[in-house]
Design a protein around this motif. Structure first.
Motif, PDB file in Angstrom:
ATOM      1  N   SER A  27      52.733  59.954  36.460  1.00 42.61           N
ATOM      2  CA  SER A  27      52.915  58.612  35.914  1.00 42.61           C
ATOM      3  C   SER A  27      51.839  57.673  36.446  1.00 42.61           C
ATOM      4  N   GLU A  28      51.286  58.001  37.617  1.00 41.79           N
ATOM      5  CA  GLU A  28      50.179  57.212  38.160  1.00 41.79           C
ATOM      6  C   GLU A  28      48.893  57.439  37.374  1.00 41.79           C
ATOM      7  N   GLU A  32      48.907  57.802  34.131  1.00 42.31           N
ATOM      8  CA  GLU A  32      49.091  57.313  32.769  1.00 42.31           C
ATOM      9  C   GLU A  32      48.039  56.254  32.449  1.00 42.31           C
ATOM     10  N   TYR A  69      56.641  63.932  38.126  1.00 40.55           N
ATOM     11  CA  TYR A  69      56.698  62.740  37.290  1.00 40.55           C
ATOM     12  C   TYR A  69      56.020  61.556  37.982  1.00 40.55           C
ATOM     13  N   ASN A  70      56.344  61.350  39.257  1.00 40.72           N
ATOM     14  CA  ASN A  70      55.746  60.229  39.999  1.00 40.72           C
ATOM     15  C   ASN A  70      54.232  60.381  40.106  1.00 40.72           C
ATOM     16  N   ARG A  78      50.845  59.079  27.660  1.00 35.03           N
ATOM     17  CA  ARG A  78      52.163  58.692  28.185  1.00 35.03           C
ATOM     18  C   ARG A  78      52.786  59.850  28.953  1.00 35.03           C
ATOM     19  N   VAL A  79      53.699  59.476  29.868  1.00 38.03           N
ATOM     20  CA  VAL A  79      54.433  60.454  30.681  1.00 38.03           C
ATOM     21  C   VAL A  79      55.916  60.129  30.547  1.00 38.03           C
ATOM     22  N   GLU A  80      56.704  61.124  30.126  1.00 36.88           N
ATOM     23  CA  GLU A  80      58.144  60.923  29.927  1.00 36.88           C
ATOM     24  C   GLU A  80      58.926  61.837  30.865  1.00 36.88           C
ATOM     25  N   ASN A  81      60.049  61.308  31.364  1.00 41.94           N
ATOM     26  CA  ASN A  81      60.925  62.093  32.240  1.00 41.94           C
ATOM     27  C   ASN A  81      62.115  62.553  31.400  1.00 41.94           C
ATOM     28  N   VAL A 131      54.086  65.451  29.779  1.00 36.16           N
ATOM     29  CA  VAL A 131      52.844  64.680  29.758  1.00 36.16           C
ATOM     30  C   VAL A 131      52.174  64.864  28.397  1.00 36.16           C
ATOM     31  N   PRO A 147      59.560  66.489  33.512  1.00 30.53           N
ATOM     32  CA  PRO A 147      58.522  65.564  33.041  1.00 30.53           C
ATOM     33  C   PRO A 147      57.681  66.177  31.926  1.00 30.53           C
TER      34      PRO A 147
END
Length: 398
Positions: free
Chosen positions: A131-132, A134, A127-128, A184-187, A194, A192
């Motif tokens: 998310s970068e 995104e 996720y981390n 977007r990226v959702e947890n 994507v 996660p």
């Protein structure tokens, strides 16, 4: 088991980046629950993991009291003083209660905790990492598809490409390499998720940044984008350097730069227009390739205008199914009404006729008002004369 446990924790920290302390804390909490569950004990217990030797010890924690009401939770002051004369009322004492067969339970619990922590850590790391990315562009490989999504392998995760994010002129096959925009990226609870897109306008922005160094460096700025994915797009650009031609830079020598983007988007037509702070000039540029004769803004609405084009350019300005006018309106954020030169002349002529009719009506009303005013004045004058004569006659008789 102790050495294996320590080696496993070290390997976990080195390979997965999971802190050893976090795993040990989780393991101790899980072992407390396992002890209570297997041995039917409800007393306060603590589990201690020796990080040097890897041994596990279970302790029952009891409070020193004057009178013992619950032997599982309390110990008398008399018994406590036998252990250590320094104990006082209210102190807590830990008694080791590690069962002989607790090693087997500990091993099973440790395995479950480590696997759970590995899954959680991997989810957090993925996720981390993503998310970068995104609002950025990535390259992936099409793996499979179902009724809802096309699944794109981005390396550590499988992203989803929904139908509305697909380009209508593209057909995706397994093992196809495509560039996608990470929208977007959702947890989620399942890990996660994507979401990627091929139709997003910002995909075009990122492709220009890749192909045109001046855009990436900020010397040329993309002000706005209007896109109908798979068919046609308009991009408004401006230069932050007086020596750089924004449009020419984006097109590139012999159109090589823009052609690379067109090829990536499977032949999507591209109009690159120059942004201008004057809305009239910008709107005229946005309607390219049509020639614009005049831009007339609505007095009541600053975001609405009428564009006048030559008769033979009307269909070109409107475009196929109104596409050129529609994209220009999106690009400039104006409501655009396109009229031909002859239609505009006819409109002005009708408007002039209406104004002439109105003027004639106003003049007629004005003349009528004057006539009425004159008659009324004469009547008033006659009435005044008659009154004067009557007054004089009355005075003479008197």
């Amino acid at each position: 088991m102790s050495k294996e446990m320590l080696n496993a924790l070290d390997a976990l920290e080195a390979e997965k980046g999971i802190s050893k302390e976090i795993v040990i804390d989780a393991l101790e909490a899980a072992l407390v629950s396992a002890y209570k569950r297997h041995y039917g004990q409800a007393q306060n217990v603590e589990v201690e993991f020796d990080q040097k030797k890897g041994n596990i010890h279970v302790y029952a924690v009891k409070e020193v009291t004057e009178e013992v009401m619950d032997s599982q939770l309390e110990v008398s002051l008399k018994d406590a003083l036998l252990i250590n004369p320094a104990y006082e009322l209210g102190d807590t004492i830990r008694f080791e209660v590690t069962p002989k067969d607790f090693g087997r339970i500990a091993a099973q619990t440790a395995k479950q905790v480590i696997l759970q922590r590995v899954r959680e850590a991997e989810r957090t790391i993925i996720y981390n990492e993503f998310s970068e990315y995104e609002k950025d562009i990535m390259q992936g490989i099409v793996e499979r598809q179902d009724k809802r999504y096309i699944y794109v392998n981005l390396g550590k995760i499988e992203a989803v490409l929904s139908k509305q994010d697909q380009m209508p002129n593209e057909f995706y096959q397994p093992h196809d390499r495509i560039k996608v925009y990470v929208s977007r990226v959702e947890n989620t609870s399942k890990g996660p998720q994507v979401f990627v897109s091929r139709s997003h306008p910002d995909l075009l922005r990122r492709l220009f940044e890749q192909e045109v160094p001046e855009v990436y460096d900020g010397l040329v700025e993309i002000v706005s984008i209007a896109r109908e994915a798979g068919d046609r797009s308009k991009v408004a650009v401006r230069s932050n350097d007086a020596n750089i031609d924004a449009v020419g830079t984006c097109v590139g020598p012999k159109g090589q730069r823009v052609q690379a983007i067109v090829n990536e988007l499977k032949g999507e037509n591209m109009d690159i227009v120059e942004w201008n702070e004057d809305p009239a000039i910008f709107i005229a540029n946005a309607l390219n390739p049509a020639q614009v004769m005049d831009v007339i803004f609505d007095e009541t609405n600053a975001k609405a205008c009428t564009v006048v084009v030559p008769d033979y350019q009307l269909s070109l300005a409107i475009g196929k199914r109104g596409q050129n006018a529609r994209l220009a309106a999106k690009l400039t954020n104006h409501k655009i009404d396109i009229k031909s030169e002859s239609d505009m002349a006819e409109f002005y002529e009708k408007q002039a006729q209406k104004e002439a009719v109105v003027e004639e009506e106003v003049e007629e009303l004005h003349d009528e008002a004057i006539v009425e005013s004159d008659l009324t004045a004469d009547e008033y004058e006659t009435m005044a004369f008659e009154e004067t004569e009557t007054t004089e006659t009355t005075d003479q008789e008197a």
